[in-house]
Design an enzyme around this catalytic site. Sequence first.
Site, PDB file in Angstrom:
ATOM      1  N   THR A 132       0.855  -1.178   0.000  1.00  0.00           N
ATOM      2  CA  THR A 132       0.000   0.000   0.000  1.00  0.00           C
ATOM      3  C   THR A 132       0.893   1.231   0.000  1.00  0.00           C
ATOM      4  O   THR A 132       1.847   1.321   0.756  1.00  0.00           O
ATOM      5  CB  THR A 132      -0.876  -0.002   1.266  1.00  0.00           C
ATOM      6  OG1 THR A 132      -1.562  -1.241   1.314  1.00  0.00           O
ATOM      7  CG2 THR A 132      -1.866   1.133   1.240  1.00  0.00           C
ATOM      8  N   CYS A 157      35.622   5.577  20.341  1.00  0.00           N
ATOM      9  CA  CYS A 157      36.156   4.978  21.555  1.00  0.00           C
ATOM     10  C   CYS A 157      35.124   4.062  22.193  1.00  0.00           C
ATOM     11  O   CYS A 157      35.451   3.168  22.948  1.00  0.00           O
ATOM     12  CB  CYS A 157      36.567   6.081  22.524  1.00  0.00           C
ATOM     13  SG  CYS A 157      37.253   5.511  24.056  1.00  0.00           S
TER      14      CYS A 157
END
Lengths: 176, 138
Positions: free
Chosen positions: A14, A100
């Site tokens: 749809t 990190c």
Amino acid sequence: MDGGGHERGMRSGTLNVPGIVGFGKACELARLEMAEDAARLSKLRDKLENSLMQLEETYVNGNREHRLPHVSNISFKYVEGEGLLMGFNKNIALSSGSACTSASLEPSYVLKALGLGDDLAHSSLRFGLGRFTTEEQIDYTIKSVSDTVLKLRDMSPLWEMFKEGVDMEKIEWSHH
Amino acid sequence: MAYSEKVIDHYSNPKNVGTLDKSKKNVGTGLVGAPECGDVMRLQIEVDDATGMITDAKFKTFGCGSAIASSSLATEWLKGRTVDQAVLIDNMDLVEELNLPPVKIHCSVLAEDAIKSAINDYRKKNGLEELVFEERIH
């Protein structure tokens, strides 16, 4: 083809009508306002960059001429990006060029491709400006980032070595 | 990622930031990590030769909030301990105290390495044999 056989079997599913209408409206707004927005954002972005570059050892990454108007990537040498973010991430949404947080500890490969060393790549922040960014917010950001950089440099062993003229290339670092 | 309150507290109000005079014989300095890896810690201890007690500890750290918090907490724990007691500080104690998530455990390992490196520097300066520690994989 999987699905319910919509669109006479051409395409299943749809259609997202609100999305289509919204995208059309966004394109219309972009056509009307993009040039003006780009000029306004470039000006704010330049103010941000020029003000932050008043800090020592601060570098804008990438080409300052051939570029998008709303993005800036800046390295603040001798402070680490993630630690820097922590100084203001309650109020300003930015990202750091270092990873990190990941197990790899690898900094941004884009910055490295631009020719940055790992150390500068670990010290970078990426700033993004948008249609709703105001000059007041830019001023606030300049102040917050500058204050945090100065504070973290005061507790950075690398900054101290730099100030004392130590040749950091010659130090035997314990890579981990 | 979410930082624990203790990490935020050490980041906002770090304890014992600074530099001790490394030319002094009773000051041990540990410098660990590498700029290319995104974290470098320097940890220093000042030892009372008569008692072996650590009378002062200072740090400077280049790194994320957890790295700063780990080294700040380490200096707090070092003060008032003897060098022999300080060797026993384990990185997992730091992890527990700061509620570090798994991706930040390497910050605590680095802090432990910095402590041991500072102790060995002190021992070396004072004609003592350097302690040998098990190799750690970070």
